[in-house]
Design a protein around this motif. Structure first.
Motif, PDB file in Angstrom:
ATOM      1  N   MET A  35      21.521  44.592  56.684  1.00 19.43           N
ATOM      2  CA  MET A  35      22.830  45.181  56.875  1.00 19.43           C
ATOM      3  C   MET A  35      23.906  44.166  57.175  1.00 19.43           C
ATOM      4  O   MET A  35      23.671  43.172  57.778  1.00 19.43           O
ATOM      5  CB  MET A  35      22.815  46.142  58.034  1.00 19.43           C
ATOM      6  CG  MET A  35      22.077  47.355  57.774  1.00 19.43           C
ATOM      7  SD  MET A  35      22.877  48.555  58.715  1.00 19.43           S
ATOM      8  CE  MET A  35      21.818  49.047  59.757  1.00 19.43           C
ATOM      9  N   SER A  36      25.107  44.475  56.787  1.00 20.22           N
ATOM     10  CA  SER A  36      26.296  43.733  57.167  1.00 20.22           C
ATOM     11  C   SER A  36      27.349  44.758  57.510  1.00 20.22           C
ATOM     12  O   SER A  36      27.323  45.828  56.984  1.00 20.22           O
ATOM     13  CB  SER A  36      26.802  42.874  56.020  1.00 20.22           C
ATOM     14  OG  SER A  36      25.809  42.008  55.578  1.00 20.22           O
ATOM     15  N   VAL A  37      28.283  44.427  58.373  1.00 21.49           N
ATOM     16  CA  VAL A  37      29.179  45.467  58.848  1.00 21.49           C
ATOM     17  C   VAL A  37      30.367  45.653  57.939  1.00 21.49           C
ATOM     18  O   VAL A  37      30.817  44.754  57.299  1.00 21.49           O
ATOM     19  CB  VAL A  37      29.683  45.105  60.241  1.00 21.49           C
ATOM     20  CG1 VAL A  37      30.609  46.150  60.778  1.00 21.49           C
ATOM     21  CG2 VAL A  37      28.526  44.923  61.148  1.00 21.49           C
ATOM     22  N   GLY A  38      30.878  46.842  57.949  1.00 24.27           N
ATOM     23  CA  GLY A  38      32.100  47.171  57.247  1.00 24.27           C
ATOM     24  C   GLY A  38      32.157  48.662  57.211  1.00 24.27           C
ATOM     25  O   GLY A  38      31.346  49.248  56.537  1.00 24.27           O
ATOM     26  N   CYS A  39      33.015  49.295  57.921  1.00 25.27           N
ATOM     27  CA  CYS A  39      33.056  50.741  58.030  1.00 25.27           C
ATOM     28  C   CYS A  39      34.251  51.283  57.284  1.00 25.27           C
ATOM     29  O   CYS A  39      35.379  50.963  57.608  1.00 25.27           O
ATOM     30  CB  CYS A  39      33.127  51.159  59.493  1.00 25.27           C
ATOM     31  SG  CYS A  39      31.614  50.761  60.392  1.00 25.27           S
ATOM     32  N   LEU A 408      21.586  50.296  66.380  1.00 29.75           N
ATOM     33  CA  LEU A 408      20.904  50.350  65.097  1.00 29.75           C
ATOM     34  C   LEU A 408      20.301  48.980  64.807  1.00 29.75           C
ATOM     35  O   LEU A 408      20.980  47.957  64.917  1.00 29.75           O
ATOM     36  CB  LEU A 408      21.888  50.720  63.985  1.00 29.75           C
ATOM     37  CG  LEU A 408      21.270  50.938  62.601  1.00 29.75           C
ATOM     38  CD1 LEU A 408      20.413  52.215  62.590  1.00 29.75           C
ATOM     39  CD2 LEU A 408      22.363  51.032  61.539  1.00 29.75           C
ATOM     40  N   TYR A 409      19.017  48.972  64.456  1.00 27.70           N
ATOM     41  CA  TYR A 409      18.310  47.738  64.119  1.00 27.70           C
ATOM     42  C   TYR A 409      17.900  47.805  62.658  1.00 27.70           C
ATOM     43  O   TYR A 409      17.336  48.809  62.213  1.00 27.70           O
ATOM     44  CB  TYR A 409      17.088  47.551  65.023  1.00 27.70           C
ATOM     45  CG  TYR A 409      17.480  47.399  66.481  1.00 27.70           C
ATOM     46  CD1 TYR A 409      17.717  46.139  67.024  1.00 27.70           C
ATOM     47  CD2 TYR A 409      17.654  48.516  67.298  1.00 27.70           C
ATOM     48  CE1 TYR A 409      18.104  45.994  68.357  1.00 27.70           C
ATOM     49  CE2 TYR A 409      18.047  48.381  68.630  1.00 27.70           C
ATOM     50  CZ  TYR A 409      18.267  47.120  69.148  1.00 27.70           C
ATOM     51  OH  TYR A 409      18.665  46.976  70.457  1.00 27.70           O
ATOM     52  N   VAL A 410      18.191  46.729  61.914  1.00 29.47           N
ATOM     53  CA  VAL A 410      17.988  46.715  60.465  1.00 29.47           C
ATOM     54  C   VAL A 410      17.283  45.427  60.063  1.00 29.47           C
ATOM     55  O   VAL A 410      17.709  44.332  60.438  1.00 29.47           O
ATOM     56  CB  VAL A 410      19.328  46.815  59.724  1.00 29.47           C
ATOM     57  CG1 VAL A 410      19.115  46.784  58.225  1.00 29.47           C
ATOM     58  CG2 VAL A 410      20.073  48.082  60.133  1.00 29.47           C
ATOM     59  N   ARG A 419      18.927  42.401  62.189  1.00 35.72           N
ATOM     60  CA  ARG A 419      20.256  42.576  62.730  1.00 35.72           C
ATOM     61  C   ARG A 419      20.333  43.789  63.662  1.00 35.72           C
ATOM     62  O   ARG A 419      19.580  44.750  63.511  1.00 35.72           O
ATOM     63  CB  ARG A 419      21.283  42.721  61.602  1.00 35.72           C
ATOM     64  CG  ARG A 419      21.363  41.478  60.733  1.00 35.72           C
ATOM     65  CD  ARG A 419      22.364  41.637  59.612  1.00 35.72           C
ATOM     66  NE  ARG A 419      22.440  40.410  58.817  1.00 35.72           N
ATOM     67  CZ  ARG A 419      22.361  40.369  57.497  1.00 35.72           C
ATOM     68  NH1 ARG A 419      22.209  41.493  56.814  1.00 35.72           N
ATOM     69  NH2 ARG A 419      22.451  39.223  56.856  1.00 35.72           N
ATOM     70  N   ARG A 420      21.285  43.702  64.574  1.00 31.97           N
ATOM     71  CA  ARG A 420      21.533  44.763  65.555  1.00 31.97           C
ATOM     72  C   ARG A 420      22.998  45.171  65.440  1.00 31.97           C
ATOM     73  O   ARG A 420      23.886  44.322  65.386  1.00 31.97           O
ATOM     74  CB  ARG A 420      21.236  44.238  66.962  1.00 31.97           C
ATOM     75  CG  ARG A 420      21.522  45.190  68.126  1.00 31.97           C
ATOM     76  CD  ARG A 420      21.113  44.483  69.425  1.00 31.97           C
ATOM     77  NE  ARG A 420      21.238  45.335  70.599  1.00 31.97           N
ATOM     78  CZ  ARG A 420      22.185  45.211  71.521  1.00 31.97           C
ATOM     79  NH1 ARG A 420      23.113  44.276  71.401  1.00 31.97           N
ATOM     80  NH2 ARG A 420      22.196  46.020  72.566  1.00 31.97           N
ATOM     81  N   LYS A 430      28.180  43.883  64.448  1.00 28.69           N
ATOM     82  CA  LYS A 430      26.907  43.290  64.040  1.00 28.69           C
ATOM     83  C   LYS A 430      26.545  42.073  64.887  1.00 28.69           C
ATOM     84  O   LYS A 430      27.381  41.237  65.180  1.00 28.69           O
ATOM     85  CB  LYS A 430      26.975  42.883  62.571  1.00 28.69           C
ATOM     86  CG  LYS A 430      25.717  42.184  62.042  1.00 28.69           C
ATOM     87  CD  LYS A 430      25.818  41.886  60.565  1.00 28.69           C
ATOM     88  CE  LYS A 430      26.868  40.840  60.278  1.00 28.69           C
ATOM     89  NZ  LYS A 430      26.900  40.493  58.838  1.00 28.69           N
ATOM     90  N   GLU A 431      25.257  42.008  65.243  1.00 39.23           N
ATOM     91  CA  GLU A 431      24.682  40.831  65.890  1.00 39.23           C
ATOM     92  C   GLU A 431      23.429  40.443  65.118  1.00 39.23           C
ATOM     93  O   GLU A 431      22.575  41.285  64.859  1.00 39.23           O
ATOM     94  CB  GLU A 431      24.322  41.131  67.351  1.00 39.23           C
ATOM     95  CG  GLU A 431      23.581  40.015  68.052  1.00 39.23           C
ATOM     96  CD  GLU A 431      23.071  40.410  69.432  1.00 39.23           C
ATOM     97  OE1 GLU A 431      22.447  39.565  70.097  1.00 39.23           O
ATOM     98  OE2 GLU A 431      23.290  41.578  69.842  1.00 39.23           O
ATOM     99  N   GLU A 432      23.297  39.194  64.751  1.00 38.75           N
ATOM    100  CA  GLU A 432      22.087  38.736  64.064  1.00 38.75           C
ATOM    101  C   GLU A 432      21.093  38.266  65.111  1.00 38.75           C
ATOM    102  O   GLU A 432      21.324  37.290  65.829  1.00 38.75           O
ATOM    103  CB  GLU A 432      22.412  37.612  63.081  1.00 38.75           C
ATOM    104  CG  GLU A 432      21.242  37.290  62.164  1.00 38.75           C
ATOM    105  CD  GLU A 432      21.684  36.527  60.924  1.00 38.75           C
ATOM    106  OE1 GLU A 432      21.594  35.288  60.943  1.00 38.75           O
ATOM    107  OE2 GLU A 432      22.130  37.179  59.961  1.00 38.75           O
ATOM    108  N   ILE A 433      19.974  38.970  65.196  1.00 37.96           N
ATOM    109  CA  ILE A 433      18.957  38.633  66.189  1.00 37.96           C
ATOM    110  C   ILE A 433      18.233  37.352  65.796  1.00 37.96           C
ATOM    111  O   ILE A 433      17.994  36.474  66.616  1.00 37.96           O
ATOM    112  CB  ILE A 433      17.963  39.801  66.354  1.00 37.96           C
ATOM    113  CG1 ILE A 433      18.683  40.984  67.018  1.00 37.96           C
ATOM    114  CG2 ILE A 433      16.748  39.388  67.163  1.00 37.96           C
ATOM    115  CD1 ILE A 433      17.845  42.232  67.130  1.00 37.96           C
TER     116      ILE A 433
END
Length: 457
Positions: A35-39, A408-410, A419-420, A430-433
């Motif tokens: 996932m990558s963010v963008g709403c 949300l974890y992906v 990602r979280r 988004k946070e990259e774990i």
């Protein structure tokens, strides 16, 4: 019987350090999430949502999410791993031993440990399981050998008990999905199992200190991809839902699909509840998202390539069924511009009390679906991350940090990343774990929350 300890690799990835030790652990293959963010809404809402929203979550000021230094819950990912390709290598990638990946938050860092098990080359699922004595174990389902295992810790190391193992007699013997629930209505944690490739659906019951297996169904040359438990008719009895199909086709050609139901507590065998015609489905969700006291069935109906040229004849759709919906009359609540979708997860990511669905697609990202006042009408769609992608694209919505709102974890396998995503009052941040540094091919088959005591050390 408990398996003897085997030497298995345990790797702790934190600040580049690694350590190895012997442990006896079974591995479960986990999901692939990206996932990558963008709403951005692509469907304008026309009605007020059915569930009242407390003080409009969308109107709250944005607050930068913080990540706690320590969390009491962790994640387990079931993986299949393939050896790194070397120049000149031909043919299919070489599968490695099945692998489990554990992610825990400690001391302000995300710490990842892994365990491998040579009994299988893929573990399709791992989840926490409460045993009859009240203790927690780790339940796994494997493939190449269909093995259902229960892992418990003794003196800090895992040991396994094989609850069920069988060669089904076809080309493959795989345990593909596991769900746990009070299927018998007596308070026991019964295990429902889906398999490849002879269509076996089974339940595994704890009994007299051991476990007994009852095979509910079998069908030649059939893959059962998914198991869900629920109560669509609201009578208080748990039903089992499954997605049997002919063996996978990956060319986008027509492939028939259906969803079937079993009700062991009533002695009821296979009943077709969703007839998809020449459309195909692997993923389903059973949950009471409209809060009326009875569950609904949601089906990802895969798209089809256009036989006359480029593009799709049908896009991926989400079909909704209630207890009285005829099998051939599922209601389309969303259409998504991709050919495949493998994960549906119920969620309330903004903490407004309204249950929603997160859908993870093959190539076109991760999407947030929110119902309207009439849940049979098309739901609102919002992209969480348009660039996230993976063949399985495993996701889970869960409150790992214990703040009362789900994250949300992906698993974004195509990006080699986990990602979280956390709601900041206006959007998902988004946070990259972590990002994998090796060149192995990885498929993440599932992600589940587990108590920290079940993490491999």
């Amino acid at each position: 019987m408990k398996s003897p300890l085997r030497s298995i690799e345990v790797t702790d990835r934190r600040g580049g350090r690694q350590r190895r030790r012997a442990a006896g652990v079974a591995v479960l293959l986990g999901l692939t999430l990206m996932m990558s963010v963008g709403c951005s809404d692509d469907t304008a809402p026309t009605k007020k949502a059915e569930a009242p929203k407390p003080a409009a979550a969308s109107a709250r000021p944005a607050v930068k999410p913080s990540t706690p230094d320590d969390m009491s819950m962790a994640l387990v990912l079931g993986l299949s791993a393939f050896a790194e390709r070397q120049p000149g290598d031909e043919g299919m990638p070489v599968p490695l031993p099945a692998e489990l990946e554990f992610i825990v938050r400690r001391g302000g860092e995300w710490v990842t440990t892994t365990m491998t098990d040579s009994d299988s080359n893929v573990f399709h699922k791992a989840l926490a399981y409460e045993m009859p004595n009240g203790e927690m174990g780790l339940l796994t389902g494997g493939g190449s050998k269909a093995m259902l295992k229960l892992w418990t810790k003794e003196d800090g190391t895992f040991q396994s008990q094989t609850l069920w193992e069988k060669d089904f007699g076809g080309r493959f013997s795989r345990i593909r999905d596991i769900e746990v629930g009070d299927i018998d209505g007596d308070g026991s944690n019964v295990i429902a199992v889906a398999t490849h490739d002879q269509g076996v659906v089974a339940i595994v019951r704890p009994k007299d200190g051991g476990y007994v297996v009852e095979e509910l169904d079998a069908e030649k040359d059939t893959f059962v991809h998914e198991i869900e438990l629920g109560d669509l008719d609201g009578d208080g009895t748990i039903e089992i839902y499954a997605t049997p199909s002919e063996p996978n086709r990956l060319d986008g050609a027509s492939q028939s699909g259906r969803v079937v139901r079993y009700t062991p507590a009533k002695g009821e065998g296979r009943v077709v509840v969703a007839d998809l015609g020449d459309r195909h489905a692997k993923e389903i969700l059973v949950a009471d998202l409209d809060a009326n006291g009875s569950d609904e069935l949601y089906v990802i109906v895969e798209g089809q390539k256009n036989p006359e040229g480029r593009g799709l004849l049908h896009r991926t759709e989400i079909w909704r069924y209630e207890a009285d919906t005829p099998p051939d009359q599922g209601v389309v609540i969303a259409e998504l511009d991709d050919r495949l979708g493998r994960f549906l997860t119920p969620s309330d990511l903004d903490g407004d009390g309204q249950q929603e669905i997160v859908v993870a697609l093959f190539k076109k990202g991760v999407w947030w679906l929110r119902p309207r006042e009439d849940p049979t009408k098309p739901w609102r769609k919002k992209a969480i991350d348009r660039r996230s992608s993976s063949f399985e694209h495993a996701v889970i919505a869960t409150d790992l940090d214990g703040d009362g709102i789900q994250e949300l974890y992906v698993a974004s396998d195509n990006d080699k990343a986990l990602r979280r995503y956390v709601w900041d009052g206006r959007r998902m941040v988004k946070e990259e774990i972590y990002k994998r540094g090796d060149n192995r091919s990885i498929l993440t088959w599932n992600i589940m929350p587990i108590p920290i005591g079940l993490v491999a050390e």
